[in-house]
Design a protein around this motif. Structure first.
Motif, short mmCIF file in Angstrom:
data_model
loop_
_atom_site.label_atom_id
_atom_site.label_comp_id
_atom_site.label_asym_id
_atom_site.label_seq_id
_atom_site.Cartn_x
_atom_site.Cartn_y
_atom_site.Cartn_z
N GLY A 207 0.80 -1.22 0.00
CA GLY A 207 0.00 0.00 0.00
C GLY A 207 0.83 1.27 0.00
O GLY A 207 0.52 2.22 -0.72
N PHE A 208 1.90 1.29 0.78
CA PHE A 208 2.76 2.47 0.83
C PHE A 208 3.37 2.75 -0.54
O PHE A 208 3.40 3.89 -1.01
CB PHE A 208 3.87 2.29 1.87
N ILE A 209 3.82 1.69 -1.20
CA ILE A 209 4.44 1.84 -2.52
C ILE A 209 3.39 2.29 -3.54
O ILE A 209 3.67 3.15 -4.38
CB ILE A 209 5.13 0.53 -2.95
N GLU A 210 2.19 1.73 -3.45
CA GLU A 210 1.11 2.16 -4.36
C GLU A 210 0.87 3.66 -4.21
O GLU A 210 0.70 4.36 -5.20
CB GLU A 210 -0.16 1.38 -4.06
N GLY A 211 0.84 4.12 -2.97
CA GLY A 211 0.64 5.55 -2.71
C GLY A 211 1.75 6.41 -3.28
O GLY A 211 1.50 7.48 -3.85
N GLN A 212 2.99 5.95 -3.13
CA GLN A 212 4.13 6.70 -3.67
C GLN A 212 4.06 6.77 -5.20
O GLN A 212 4.31 7.82 -5.78
CB GLN A 212 5.45 6.03 -3.24
N LEU A 213 3.74 5.66 -5.82
CA LEU A 213 3.62 5.65 -7.27
C LEU A 213 2.50 6.58 -7.74
O LEU A 213 2.69 7.38 -8.66
CB LEU A 213 3.37 4.22 -7.78
N ALA A 214 1.34 6.49 -7.10
CA ALA A 214 0.20 7.33 -7.47
C ALA A 214 0.53 8.81 -7.31
O ALA A 214 0.13 9.63 -8.15
CB ALA A 214 -1.02 6.96 -6.62
N SER A 215 1.29 9.16 -6.27
CA SER A 215 1.66 10.56 -6.06
C SER A 215 2.59 11.09 -7.14
O SER A 215 2.72 12.29 -7.31
CB SER A 215 2.30 10.75 -4.68
N HIS A 216 3.21 10.19 -7.88
CA HIS A 216 4.08 10.58 -9.00
C HIS A 216 3.40 10.34 -10.35
O HIS A 216 4.05 10.38 -11.40
CB HIS A 216 5.40 9.81 -8.94
N GLY A 217 2.10 10.04 -10.33
CA GLY A 217 1.35 9.85 -11.56
C GLY A 217 1.61 8.51 -12.26
O GLY A 217 1.34 8.36 -13.43
N ILE A 218 2.14 7.55 -11.49
CA ILE A 218 2.43 6.23 -12.04
C ILE A 218 1.33 5.27 -11.57
O ILE A 218 0.95 5.30 -10.40
CB ILE A 218 3.81 5.74 -11.56
N PRO A 219 0.80 4.43 -12.45
CA PRO A 219 -0.26 3.50 -12.05
C PRO A 219 0.16 2.64 -10.84
O PRO A 219 1.28 2.11 -10.80
CB PRO A 219 -0.48 2.64 -13.29
N ALA A 220 -0.74 2.52 -9.88
CA ALA A 220 -0.44 1.83 -8.62
C ALA A 220 -0.10 0.36 -8.81
O ALA A 220 0.63 -0.21 -8.00
CB ALA A 220 -1.62 1.99 -7.66
#
Length: 128
Positions: free
Chosen positions: A33-46
């Motif tokens: 979940g943490f990594i998904e959030g980091q990716l999403a915050s950079h506009g990268i699909p979770a």
């Protein structure tokens, strides 16, 4: 006769793969979940967060076993570059609480993986 260079390569492989494997196991039990959030915050699909299992479970096992070692080490190096870029870039030139580089752990994984890419597995490996 025991070859010191091959024994050294084995020790480096076991250290790199073994220590990183613990991070992958933690993510296996606690999720990404943490990594998904980091990716999403950079506009990268979770869904790309699931790639962490390649970099922190599969690749370390490849390195430990000496199976396609250079590919496994390259995957680890890529995984660490992504982690540094997404989560730790603000610490790149910082000191940690105990006076060392704030990214010592990430730097260790990255640079030792790059060394393994160049060194290869040595004699003590699975046949491939």
């Amino acid at each position: 006769m025991l070859d010191n260079a091959d024994l050294g390569k084995l020790i480096v492989r076991l250290t790199l793969g073994g220590l990183l494997l613990f991070h992958g196991i933690a993510k296996l039990f606690h999720g990404v979940g943490f990594i998904e959030g980091q990716l999403a915050s950079h506009g990268i699909p979770a869904f790309f967060a699931w790639g962490v299992f390649i970099g922190e479970l599969l690749a370390p096992l490849m390195v430990i076993l000496g199976y396609q070692t250079r590919i496994g080490a390259l995957l680890i190096a890529f995984n660490m570059l992504v982690a540094i870029a997404l989560v730790h870039s603000h610490e790149l030139l910082s000191l940690g609480g105990s006076g060392g580089w704030a990214l010592e752990l990430q730097g260790f994984f990255l640079f030792i993986a790059v060394a393994v890419v160049f060194l290869g597995p040595g004699r003590y490996k699975l046949k491939n």
